[in-house]
Write an enzyme that holds these catalytic residues in place. Structure first.
Site, PDB file in Angstrom:
ATOM      1  CG  ASP A 142      -2.018   1.148   6.993  1.00  0.00           C
ATOM      2  OD1 ASP A 142      -3.021   0.571   6.518  1.00  0.00           O
ATOM      3  OD2 ASP A 142      -1.714   2.317   6.722  1.00  0.00           O
ATOM      4  CB  THR A 184      -0.611   5.775   2.820  1.00  0.00           C
ATOM      5  OG1 THR A 184      -1.582   5.529   1.824  1.00  0.00           O
ATOM      6  CG2 THR A 184      -0.425   7.227   3.070  1.00  0.00           C
ATOM      7  CG  ASP A 219      -2.069   0.780   1.210  1.00  0.00           C
ATOM      8  OD1 ASP A 219      -3.017   0.306   0.580  1.00  0.00           O
ATOM      9  OD2 ASP A 219      -2.087   1.883   1.772  1.00  0.00           O
TER      10      ASP A 219
END
Ligand code: ADP
Ligand code: MG
Length: 322
Positions: free
Chosen positions: A210, A14, A12
């Site tokens: 995350d 971010t 991902d």
């Protein structure tokens, strides 16, 4: 153990790749004085929890502005935010977010593309249905990311980046980092679907995230890797947790799992070799020609030595360079 077969790592943009703390780098407005416009946009974003929102609020404050009080706030995951300020409807988000609400953004496209080419994330804003300007935020790439990606690629793994950001920005980030493929403008709920599609082409996929909106994708992957700076949900849906939220850990986990499987195969070969030699001798195959039989003392010693060699070989795993 499944880590060994992984040939694709999905990340991902971010939180994994970047520091996850973007800063406001550019802002332009038309039809409203720039400072006034930034105070409006920051007014909406102060109610948002997205890193883009934090960057805009911090950027406005750094310019000595006070975010305007806002009401009727709404956030649309992966697209943008909206609120009412002073009786005006203010939208902030991706081009698609504004387009879905009937706002024409074409006149800002050329400048947006120039900023995206610098790997910046561009958001558009509209006041009462008119696109009034754009803002850019940049998220510095983690120092460890470049090394981690190089290490993974050396071990033959393909790296795919998933992001809700625009294609141009995603490609610019991918080029800077040597990422093989960038899937852009992916909505949070479609992340798991992309992992599934890669698996359908026969790939074994590890997904690092995350857990903020990628928990289903972590669960869908052959190996889900929760980055340690992430959420509890991520750790629950993932098979592996990297405590330091550092992509280099994936490269290390891959090296360790390959070394472990290689070692297990060597040990099986050892054990099989001993037995393939020892058992027929003990059973007397050499007796008719050579008059040779294996005494139980030697047979016992050979069994013990076989275990010693297997354990010694396994202990070499301590010396694998990660
Ligand atoms: P990623 O997780 O890949 O960084 P997100 O799914 O969080 O992306 O967001 C995708 C896009 O949605 C952003 O690039 C931005 O254009 C828009 N967006 C999301 N939240 C906001 C926000 N609070 N303010 C402005 N734009 C936003
Ligand atoms: Mg996100």
């Amino acid at each position: 153990e499944r880590m060994r077969d992984i040939d694709t790592v999905v990340v991902d943009k971010t939180g994994t790749l970047t520091l996850g703390h973007p800063a406001l780098t550019d802002f332009v407005a038309e039809g409203i004085p720039e400072n006034e416009a930034l105070a409006l946009v920051a007014g909406v974003e102060q109610l948002s929890e997205h890193p883009i929102g934090l960057a805009i609020v911090e950027g406005a404050k750094a310019r000595g502005l006070t975010p305007q009080p806002a009401g009727a706030f709404d956030a649309v995951n992966g697209l943008g935010v909206q609120a009412d300020i002073d009786g005006k409807r203010v939208l902030v988000g991706s081009r698609n977010f504004l387009a879905q609400r009937g706002v024409e953004t074409q006149r800002w496209e050329a400048r947006a593309e120039a900023w995206r080419a610098e790997a910046k994330t561009v958001v558009f804003f509209a006041v009462d249905g008119i696109a009034a300007g754009i803002a850019a935020v940049a998220d510095p790439i983690k120092e460890s990311t470049r090394d981690a990606i190089a290490a993974l690629k050396r071990s033959g793994v393909r790296i795919v980046m998933l992001t809700g950001d625009s294609k141009r920005t995603a490609d610019a980030v991918a080029r800077q980092l040597g990422i093989d493929e960038a899937l852009a403008e992916v909505l949070p709920e479609d992340k798991a679907g992309h992992v599934k599609r890669l698996q359908a082409t026969g790939r074994k996929v590890a997904m690092a995230g995350d857990g903020i909106n990628d928990a289903p994708a972590l669960a869908q992957a052959d190996v889900g890797i929760a980055m340690g700076t992430g959420t509890d949900v991520a750790m629950e849906s993932a098979g592996v947790t990297l405590v330091k939220g550092d992509l280099r850990g994936i490269a290390r986990a891959a090296v360790l799992s390959r070394a472990t499987m290689r070692n297990i195969r060597q040990n099986l070969a050892f054990a099989f070799g001993y037995n393939a030699l020892g058992i027929p001798v003990a059973a007397g195959v050499l007796y008719p020609v050579f008059g040779l039989l294996l005494s139980p003392v030697f047979a016992g010693a050979a069994m013990a030595l076989s275990s010693v060699s297997v354990v010694t070989n396994a202990l070499r795993l301590n010396r694998v360079r990660l």
